[in-house]
Design an enzyme around this catalytic site. Structure first.
Site, short mmCIF file in Angstrom:
data_model
loop_
_atom_site.label_atom_id
_atom_site.label_comp_id
_atom_site.label_asym_id
_atom_site.label_seq_id
_atom_site.Cartn_x
_atom_site.Cartn_y
_atom_site.Cartn_z
N ASN A 7 16.90 11.90 -12.38
CA ASN A 7 18.24 12.20 -11.88
C ASN A 7 19.11 10.95 -12.05
O ASN A 7 19.07 10.04 -11.22
CB ASN A 7 18.12 12.60 -10.40
CG ASN A 7 19.46 12.90 -9.76
OD1 ASN A 7 20.51 12.74 -10.38
ND2 ASN A 7 19.41 13.32 -8.50
N ARG A 90 18.06 16.30 -14.17
CA ARG A 90 19.20 16.87 -13.46
C ARG A 90 20.46 16.49 -14.24
O ARG A 90 20.69 15.31 -14.50
CB ARG A 90 19.29 16.30 -12.05
CG ARG A 90 20.50 16.82 -11.33
CD ARG A 90 20.68 16.11 -10.02
NE ARG A 90 21.82 16.67 -9.33
CZ ARG A 90 22.62 15.95 -8.57
NH1 ARG A 90 22.40 14.68 -8.38
NH2 ARG A 90 23.63 16.52 -7.95
N GLY A 330 21.58 16.05 4.30
CA GLY A 330 21.49 15.03 5.36
C GLY A 330 22.11 15.41 6.69
O GLY A 330 21.44 15.38 7.73
N VAL A 331 23.37 15.81 6.69
CA VAL A 331 24.06 16.13 7.94
C VAL A 331 23.63 17.52 8.44
O VAL A 331 23.30 17.70 9.61
CB VAL A 331 25.60 16.09 7.75
CG1 VAL A 331 26.30 16.30 9.08
CG2 VAL A 331 26.03 14.77 7.12
N GLU A 383 15.86 19.73 -4.11
CA GLU A 383 16.36 19.91 -5.47
C GLU A 383 15.31 19.51 -6.50
O GLU A 383 15.20 20.13 -7.56
CB GLU A 383 17.64 19.08 -5.66
CG GLU A 383 18.80 19.67 -4.87
CD GLU A 383 19.96 18.72 -4.68
OE1 GLU A 383 20.96 18.88 -5.37
OE2 GLU A 383 19.87 17.83 -3.82
P1 AMP Z 1 22.60 13.30 1.81
O1 AMP Z 1 23.79 13.05 0.94
O2 AMP Z 1 22.14 14.72 1.81
O3 AMP Z 1 21.50 12.31 1.59
O4 AMP Z 1 23.12 13.03 3.33
C1 AMP Z 1 23.53 11.78 3.75
C2 AMP Z 1 24.28 11.92 5.06
O5 AMP Z 1 23.39 12.48 6.06
C3 AMP Z 1 24.77 10.59 5.63
O6 AMP Z 1 26.16 10.65 5.89
C4 AMP Z 1 24.03 10.46 6.94
O7 AMP Z 1 24.83 9.94 7.93
C5 AMP Z 1 23.71 11.90 7.30
N1 AMP Z 1 22.62 11.95 8.28
C6 AMP Z 1 21.34 11.60 8.11
N2 AMP Z 1 20.67 11.70 9.29
C7 AMP Z 1 21.58 12.11 10.23
C8 AMP Z 1 21.53 12.39 11.64
N3 AMP Z 1 20.40 12.26 12.31
N4 AMP Z 1 22.67 12.78 12.25
C9 AMP Z 1 23.82 12.90 11.56
N5 AMP Z 1 23.93 12.66 10.25
C10 AMP Z 1 22.84 12.27 9.59
#
Ligand code: AMP
Length: 395
Positions: A7, A90, A330-331, A383
């Site tokens: 990726n 990817r 993540g969120v 993914e």
């Molecule tokens: P991703 O792009 O899918 O890796 O997601 C990254 C985002 O997930 C970042 O903004 C992190 O702040 C958020 N994130 C990870 N763990 C948590 C949590 N426990 N609570 C809120 N946001 C989170």
């Protein structure tokens, strides 16, 4: 069977060597700061980290380092690259040609080169990654898995912008949509969990990470999504603005004196919840600041939730109903507060959140009550697994 998943991001390269029979990762790695100072490779095997600090000028160098790390006598996981059966790449943009993953040949590379201007930060890196892998593994089949492919089922009323039609015909300006691999994976997983045929479900999938997009999935097909011509459109994100009035752009140039590159920088890197809060693009930091009384952090979250609710509503309306809403990335996977706020207002559809069940983080869970007419689920995205499965299927 071992499949290597590559990726290539604009300045990074993530990889995973996967055993497709067990669906487990043999090694995971990240090459960071490609083309910058202090570039390095971090490889994880069974939780143990192997770090290589090296000068990594471009994605060719990055692939060299990946191969060295995978075959390293002490820290590696394979003897040599002949152990790899196939490589899944990817690729961000597949244009209008690819509505599914494809076995890579010269014509695929030619087309990706032709449409590089549609994803100038990503597709050139993807192409270098493919060519470099072909050089190192000339007899290994390679597959391209596109972020845009799943959304090629959108109807013209959803993907055509209300601008001069010739700009679509001549310049390919239309909604493409992204995160397709993730939306496809979680919707398939939901059908599996419910023991139903995906074709019988109406789903809203909310991929909420640093980048965020929502998709409406009906009859197993994407029928609308919030990202557009580029991944800048849709809901506000970590640093990206999402939808704004297009007139703001010429106004920033003519009235505020910004150059075009600066405007692009503002909208891509200094907007979203970072821009509103002034705190961070990381939702953990913003949630913490809001709890400690930071008004702008609270406003950033309020806007994020408001805009997601509005998009969920719009997607449901054009689908003519909804059976389930999925939260992922993540969120979406880790923030019960975000899920609760985004689902507020859908009680009129008979959606009933179970606050206890919603306390879950990072695993598959139903978060609505038994009686809830519309279901909501947390489904962690994967993914890499989707890319590996498509690769296996095509070879
Ligand atoms: P991703 O792009 O899918 O890796 O997601 C990254 C985002 O997930 C970042 O903004 C992190 O702040 C958020 N994130 C990870 N763990 C948590 C949590 N426990 N609570 C809120 N946001 C989170």
């Amino acid at each position: 069977m071992k499949i290597l998943i590559i990726n290539c991001g604009s300045s990074s390269l993530k990889y995973r060597l996967m055993n497709i029979e067990t669906e487990e990762a043999i090694a995971d790695g990240l090459v960071e700061r490609i083309g910058l100072d202090a570039s390095r490779l971090v490889q994880k095997v069974n939780g143990e980290k192997y770090i290589v600090d090296a000068e990594i000028k471009d994605h060719n160098d990055a692939i060299n380092e990946v191969i060295k790390a995978l075959t390293d006598k002490t820290h590696g996981v394979i003897e040599d690259m002949t152990e790899i059966t196939a490589v899944g790449h990817r690729v961000v943009h597949g244009g209008e040609k690819y509505n599914e993953s494809v076995l890579i040949d010269e014509s695929v590379i030619d087309y990706l080169t032709e449409i590089s201007n549609l994803a100038p930060l990503h597709n050139p890196a993807n192409i270098i990654g493919i060519k470099s892998c072909q050089k190192h593994m000339p007899n290994v089949p390679m597959v391209a898995v596109f972020d845009t492919a799943f959304h090629q089922t959108l109807k013209p009323e959803s993907f055509i912008y209300a601008i001069d039609y010739n700009l679509y015909k001549n310049n390919k300006i239309r909604k493409y949509g992204f995160h397709g691999t993730s939306h496809k994976y979680v919707s398939n997983k939901l059908a599996e969990v419910l023991g139903k045929d995906l074709k019988d479900l109406k789903i809203v999938s909310c991929h909420l990470g640093n980048g965020a997009s929502l998709a409406a999935i009906k009859d197993g097909k994407s029928m609308d999504t919030t990202m557009g011509f580029t991944p800048l459109a849709g809901v506000p994100m970590g640093t990206r603005c999402g939808n704004i009035d297009p007139s703001i752009i010429p106004f920033l140039i003519t009235d505020c004196g910004y150059k075009m590159e600066e405007v692009s920088d503002i909208l891509n890197k200094k907007s979203g919840v970072l821009g509103i809060s002034g705190v961070s693009s990381d939702f953990r930091d913003i949630e913490e600041a809001a709890e400690n009384g930071n008004e702008r952090a609270k406003l950033a979250l309020d806007i994020f939730h408001y805009r997601i609710r509005a998009e969920i509503g719009a997607l449901i309306a054009n689908m003519g109903g909804v059976d389930a809403i999925i939260f992922t990335a993540g969120v979406g996977e880790n923030s019960p507060e975000t899920r609760e706020e985004c689902l507020k207002g859908f009680e009129f559809l008979g959606l009933e959140l179970d606050k206890e069940k919603n306390k879950v983080r990072g695993k598959i869970a139903e978060i609505t009550t038994e009686e809830s007419k519309v279901k909501a689920f947390v489904i962690p995205t994967n993914e890499e697994l989707m890319i590996a499965k498509d690769t296996k299927k095509l070879i």
